[in-house]
Structures are given as C-alpha cells and as structure tokens.
Design a protein around this motif. Structure first.
Motif, mmCIF file in Angstrom:
data_model
loop_
_atom_site.group_PDB
_atom_site.id
_atom_site.type_symbol
_atom_site.label_atom_id
_atom_site.label_comp_id
_atom_site.label_asym_id
_atom_site.label_seq_id
_atom_site.Cartn_x
_atom_site.Cartn_y
_atom_site.Cartn_z
ATOM 1 N N ILE A 36 42.100 77.295 36.705
ATOM 2 C CA ILE A 36 41.965 77.295 35.168
ATOM 3 C C ILE A 36 41.086 76.024 34.683
ATOM 4 N N LYS A 37 40.246 76.388 33.957
ATOM 5 C CA LYS A 37 39.189 75.394 33.348
ATOM 6 C C LYS A 37 39.941 74.623 32.187
ATOM 7 N N VAL A 38 40.056 73.424 32.210
ATOM 8 C CA VAL A 38 40.570 72.717 31.021
ATOM 9 C C VAL A 38 39.288 71.492 30.693
ATOM 10 N N VAL A 39 39.401 71.284 29.377
ATOM 11 C CA VAL A 39 38.474 70.246 28.958
ATOM 12 C C VAL A 39 38.994 68.949 28.980
ATOM 13 N N ASN A 40 37.888 68.100 29.703
ATOM 14 C CA ASN A 40 38.290 66.542 30.154
ATOM 15 C C ASN A 40 38.722 66.112 28.988
ATOM 16 N N ASP A 41 39.889 65.097 29.048
ATOM 17 C CA ASP A 41 40.281 64.426 27.549
ATOM 18 C C ASP A 41 40.392 62.922 27.762
ATOM 19 N N GLN A 42 40.089 62.450 28.877
ATOM 20 C CA GLN A 42 39.641 60.953 29.384
ATOM 21 C C GLN A 42 38.660 60.487 30.020
ATOM 22 N N ALA A 43 38.300 59.400 29.807
ATOM 23 C CA ALA A 43 37.153 58.702 30.252
ATOM 24 C C ALA A 43 37.588 57.465 31.038
ATOM 25 N N VAL A 44 36.877 57.372 32.383
ATOM 26 C CA VAL A 44 36.955 56.176 33.206
ATOM 27 C C VAL A 44 35.584 55.536 33.293
ATOM 28 N N ILE A 45 35.111 54.327 32.565
ATOM 29 C CA ILE A 45 33.938 54.017 32.538
ATOM 30 C C ILE A 45 33.789 52.635 32.868
ATOM 31 N N SER A 46 33.027 52.163 33.616
ATOM 32 C CA SER A 46 32.940 50.782 34.397
ATOM 33 C C SER A 46 31.546 50.127 34.105
ATOM 34 N N PHE A 47 31.707 48.747 33.466
ATOM 35 C CA PHE A 47 30.902 47.864 33.191
ATOM 36 C C PHE A 47 30.756 46.615 34.298
ATOM 37 N N TYR A 48 29.694 45.930 34.376
ATOM 38 C CA TYR A 48 29.677 44.815 35.080
ATOM 39 C C TYR A 48 28.984 43.787 34.735
ATOM 40 N N ALA A 49 29.023 42.431 34.978
ATOM 41 C CA ALA A 49 28.456 41.368 34.568
ATOM 42 C C ALA A 49 27.672 40.908 35.736
ATOM 43 N N GLU A 50 26.505 40.370 35.886
ATOM 44 C CA GLU A 50 25.828 39.825 37.121
ATOM 45 C C GLU A 50 24.810 38.677 36.650
ATOM 46 N N GLU A 51 24.838 37.568 37.315
ATOM 47 C CA GLU A 51 23.738 36.486 36.912
ATOM 48 C C GLU A 51 23.343 35.817 38.350
ATOM 49 N N VAL A 52 22.232 35.542 38.237
ATOM 50 C CA VAL A 52 21.530 35.000 39.594
ATOM 51 C C VAL A 52 21.047 33.436 38.851
ATOM 52 N N ASP A 53 21.259 32.260 39.523
ATOM 53 C CA ASP A 53 20.979 30.784 39.331
ATOM 54 C C ASP A 53 20.878 30.005 40.539
ATOM 55 N N LYS A 54 20.120 28.942 40.502
ATOM 56 C CA LYS A 54 20.130 28.187 41.405
ATOM 57 C C LYS A 54 21.403 27.588 41.600
ATOM 58 N N ASP A 55 21.988 27.324 40.444
ATOM 59 C CA ASP A 55 23.291 26.448 40.204
ATOM 60 C C ASP A 55 24.312 27.681 40.508
ATOM 61 N N LYS A 56 25.258 27.508 41.241
ATOM 62 C CA LYS A 56 26.277 28.444 41.274
ATOM 63 C C LYS A 56 27.245 28.411 40.075
ATOM 64 N N THR A 57 27.455 27.026 39.660
ATOM 65 C CA THR A 57 28.316 26.892 38.474
ATOM 66 C C THR A 57 28.022 27.513 37.444
ATOM 67 N N LEU A 58 26.593 27.420 36.927
ATOM 68 C CA LEU A 58 26.075 27.977 35.842
ATOM 69 C C LEU A 58 26.273 29.511 35.921
ATOM 70 N N ALA A 59 25.747 30.114 37.178
ATOM 71 C CA ALA A 59 25.687 31.534 37.230
ATOM 72 C C ALA A 59 27.159 31.833 36.969
ATOM 73 N N ALA A 60 28.334 31.514 37.523
ATOM 74 C CA ALA A 60 29.499 31.804 37.411
ATOM 75 C C ALA A 60 30.068 31.596 35.901
ATOM 76 N N THR A 61 29.499 30.611 35.380
ATOM 77 C CA THR A 61 30.051 30.361 33.858
ATOM 78 C C THR A 61 29.433 31.346 32.822
ATOM 79 N N ARG A 62 28.141 31.986 33.047
ATOM 80 C CA ARG A 62 27.553 32.836 32.274
ATOM 81 C C ARG A 62 28.219 34.338 32.426
ATOM 82 N N VAL A 63 28.706 34.506 33.748
ATOM 83 C CA VAL A 63 29.436 35.949 34.201
ATOM 84 C C VAL A 63 30.709 35.761 33.338
#
Length: 248
Positions: A36-63
C-alpha cells in the motif's frame, strides 16, 4: 511464447494430477501479500554548524552561538517540532609544509594549523507546509545536511487495518487460484494457522530531497536565502501473510 504456454499448461496439469493423489491431512503452504502506497507526512531534517580557526576556543564559541540561535528560533516559532543535537566534534586541521630531511632532500610534512569544530542538529516535524520557510531561515546560520521523509506513527496506525485486510484478502485469492490449478476447490482446504508477522515498511522509495527553486538573482536580496522546494514522496507499507493449509 508457445513454449512458455506449453510449459505453464504442463505445470498446471502436473499439479492437478498431483493434487488428486494428495491424501487427507496433507499440508500446503501459501503466502499472501499487500503493498500500500501512503503519502509521507513527516520530515526528518538535519543541519550542522562547523567552524575552523587557529584558536580552538573561538571556533567552538562560534559553533555554540549558531546552534543556540537555531534552537531558540525553533522553540520560539515551532512548538510541535522534536529536536536533538548530536556529534559534537573537534579535531586538529593540518597543512602540508615543505622542508628538508637530514640528507638535505626535499620532503613534505603535516603541520597542525588550527581546529575544526562542529555539531549536528536533527529536527522531526509533521508541519511540512512551513518546512521550506523554516529551512530557509535556519540556513542563514546553519548548513542543511539532509532531509528524509517518512510516515509518522499516526499514519502507520491509520493504514494498519487496511494493510491486514488487504493482505488477508490476497491470501484467500491465492488459495483459490492454487486450488483451481490443483483441480480442487477452496473448500477442500482447512487453514491450520495464519502468520501476520511478515509486516514491514519499505523505506527505500520514500527519500525525497529538497531542490532549490530557480529565482532570478535580481529579485533576491543578498541576505535572503531562497526557500527550498521539498517533495515528501510516498512510502510503501507492506505485509506478508503466511498460511498453513491442510487437505480435508
């Protein structure tokens, strides 16, 4: 074609002759199926944040700031959305640096050059109407990783009765066809047992990924992200019904 038809008739006649020899109490295994074909009624969506910096603290803070802003927006504007964070990670970033070894020969070595920090945010929602607008807003600060469409628990419950009834109907139809092929009647068989545990949801065809609508650049401000166009697609809900028959 004539050879195939002849082979089919031979199999039917052979089965019919064999059926006449089947004694009372003989067993026959039959399976029915429903898709039986059924129209999907739910979405699972994934986002992410990523930062690169010489200073680990600054990269983590921005994320952390980006994830906090995204989560606060969702909780404020969309009350029914389930959200969770995962895979907070940090690792060193390396670059290739040219140098010379002890013999004066040129060589390349890896040298630490900073830190990469990131985290994922997963959302589950049935508000598909507002999904494009929400995704567009979040993409101002977060990157869209992937989207998967599926059936909610409520949708599965709604189709459960239809799935079972259709599967059992198909089982009886197959019993009638087999009985006819064997030169017998459906009433010549007694159902000893039925197994409905073959139910399953085929999730392979229900993946629907967003595609960005093409819009003229002159009509879009530099700070505005075009809303993605999502197509939820359909899921195939299946069941297999196995029965053990006994000849009267």
């Amino acid at each position: 074609m004539k050879k195939i038809l002849g082979l089919f008739l031979f199999c039917v006649l052979t089965a019919s002759a064999h059926a006449q020899q089947m004694s009372a109490g003989s067993q026959v295994l039959v399976s029915g199926r429903a898709d039986i074909k059924v129209v999907n009624d739910q979405a699972v969506i994934s986002f992410y944040a990523e930062e690169v910096d010489k200073d680990k603290t600054l990269a983590a803070t921005r994320v952390n700031q980006k994830m906090k802003a995204g989560i606060e927006f969702i909780k404020r504007e969309y009350k029914e959305i389930e959200l969770s964070t995962r895979n907070y990670h940090s690792s060193q970033v390396y670059e290739e640096v040219a140098s010379k070894n002890a013999n004066g020969m040129p060589t390349v070595k890896q040298q630490a050059n900073g830190w990469r920090v990131g985290q994922y945010l997963d959302l589950k929602t049935r508000d598909l109407k507002n999904l494009p607008a929400m995704a567009s807003y979040l993409q101002k600060t977060l990157a869209l990783n992937n989207v998967r469409f599926e059936l909610s628990d409520e949708a599965n419950k709604r189709v459960e009765a239809e799935r079972i009834v259709t599967g059992y109907k198909n089982l009886n139809e197959r019993i009638a066809m087999i009985a006819q092929a064997m030169g017998r009647h459906s009433s010549d068989f007694v159902i000893d047992s039925v197994d409905f545990e073959g139910g399953e949801i085929d999730r392979s065809p229900n993946r629907a990924y967003g595609r960005v609508v093409t819009v003229s650049a002159s009509n879009v401000r530099s700070d505005k992200i075009v809303e993605p166009d999502f197509e939820p697609g359909m899921s195939m809900v299946s069941i297999r019904v196995d029965a053990k028959l006994r000849v009267k």
